[in-house]
Enzyme design. Structure first.
Site, PDB file in Angstrom:
ATOM      1  N   HIS A  26       3.488   4.895   0.335  1.00  9.53           N
ATOM      2  CA  HIS A  26       3.991   3.906  -0.630  1.00  9.53           C
ATOM      3  C   HIS A  26       3.068   3.823  -1.844  1.00  9.53           C
ATOM      4  O   HIS A  26       3.525   3.838  -2.994  1.00  9.53           O
ATOM      5  CB  HIS A  26       4.094   2.541   0.066  1.00  9.53           C
ATOM      6  N   GLU A  27       1.759   3.731  -1.592  1.00  4.83           N
ATOM      7  CA  GLU A  27       0.799   3.638  -2.700  1.00  4.83           C
ATOM      8  C   GLU A  27       0.778   4.929  -3.520  1.00  4.83           C
ATOM      9  O   GLU A  27       0.668   4.890  -4.747  1.00  4.83           O
ATOM     10  CB  GLU A  27      -0.598   3.322  -2.160  1.00  4.83           C
ATOM     11  N   HIS A  52       3.539   4.936  -5.963  1.00  7.44           N
ATOM     12  CA  HIS A  52       3.157   4.188  -7.174  1.00  7.44           C
ATOM     13  C   HIS A  52       2.350   5.083  -8.116  1.00  7.44           C
ATOM     14  O   HIS A  52       2.559   5.081  -9.333  1.00  7.44           O
ATOM     15  CB  HIS A  52       2.311   2.967  -6.793  1.00  7.44           C
ATOM     16  N   GLU A  76       8.539  -2.089  -6.478  1.00  5.39           N
ATOM     17  CA  GLU A  76       8.218  -2.081  -5.049  1.00  5.39           C
ATOM     18  C   GLU A  76       9.321  -1.406  -4.246  1.00  5.39           C
ATOM     19  O   GLU A  76       9.053  -0.602  -3.346  1.00  5.39           O
ATOM     20  CB  GLU A  76       7.988  -3.509  -4.543  1.00  5.39           C
TER      21      GLU A  76
END
Length: 279
Positions: free
Chosen positions: A127-128, A131, A202
């Site tokens: 997930h990071e 980003h 998100e």
């Protein structure tokens, strides 16, 4: 479309800072705020990663389970290897920062290593890294910096109200209504813009993270554990301007903190992930 929306929201945030400067100091204050916004944006571009990591006393690591997971994700997806940091916090959480994929950092708390399995940790780091891949971290860092400046000006305005004026207005009488709007409206508006930027990104990072690690259930299971842990033991001394950077909201409590969260509802994020097909 998402990029245009983000540019528009960042423009609103900058204009809000300029308006706040105008309320505090007239034309000179507005010009000063505009210059300050430009300087802060440049500063965020070059130094946001160092500032946020230092704020949470991050320690860089080059081995261990967290580094190993990030390294595996980067090798598997041909991504540049970011710097990896561990934060001395018992509450499990994580974030990414930096100006672009080649100058990025990912950070996780000590607590996350105690709570999550390797697969779940991979889901969080994926997930990071999503980003990082889509440069969300730069936008989030700039938004946090400007929102923090707006909150600071609103705090100064409270003192100006106590001492009877703006001190630098073009007129002697000042603008009590403008001062009141600055104190009440500006921080709320900045928070709403941050919330709009953060929520859409998100969801996108959840989808991107599932693609990077190859299994949406890794992240779904991790989010369930992280939300439960953060509800029981909120992270202490969290800067509100950086709260949107974390994978789950580190701010807990009633009132505005729950009503105007910068994060989408975790239950909805989990539902979307569990409805995804295995990638």
């Amino acid at each position: 479309m998402n990029t245009l929306r983000t540019v528009a929201l960042m423009t609103v945030l900058t204009l809000l800072l300029v308006w706040a400067g105008g309320m505090m100091g007239g034309r000179g204050g507005a010009l000063f705020a505009l210059i300050m916004a430009a300087v802060m944006n440049l500063g965020s571009y070059w130094f946001s990663d160092k500032i946020v990591i230092a704020m949470y006393r991050g320690r860089e690591v080059s081995s261990g389970p967290l580094f190993s997971v990030v390294q595996e994700l980067c090798l598997r997806n041909a991504l540049p290897m970011p710097k990896v940091y561990i934060l001395p916090q018992a509450t499990p959480n994580a974030f990414a920062t930096g100006r672009n994929p080649k100058h990025a950092a990912v950070a996780a708390t000590e607590g996350i290593l105690q709570v999550l399995s390797r697969e779940e940790l991979m889901g969080v780091m994926a997930h990071e890294m999503s980003h990082v891949r889509h440069r969300d971290i730069l936008i989030g860092s700039i938004a946090a910096t400007i929102a923090g400046a707006i909150s600071y000006l609103a705090h100064m305005a409270q003192w100006a109200a106590l001492f009877g004026g703006f001190g630098g207005r073009d007129d002697d009488d000042g603008n009590p209504l403008g001062l009141l709007l600055l104190i009440i409206f500006a921080p709320l508006a900045a928070m709403l813009v941050q919330m709009a930027i953060s929520r859409s990104r998100e969801y996108a990072a959840d989808r991107g993270g599932a693609a990077l690690c190859g299994n949406p259930h890794y992240l779904a299971n991790a989010l369930r554990k992280l939300e439960m842990a953060n509800s029981r033991q909120p992270m202490p001394k969290v800067n509100e301007a950086t709260a949107h950077m974390f994978i789950v909201n580190p701010l807990r409590g009633g009132g505005l903190k729950s009503l105007f969260s910068t994060h989408p509802p975790v239950d909805e994020r989990i539902r979307r992930l569990e409805n995804m097909t295995v990638l």
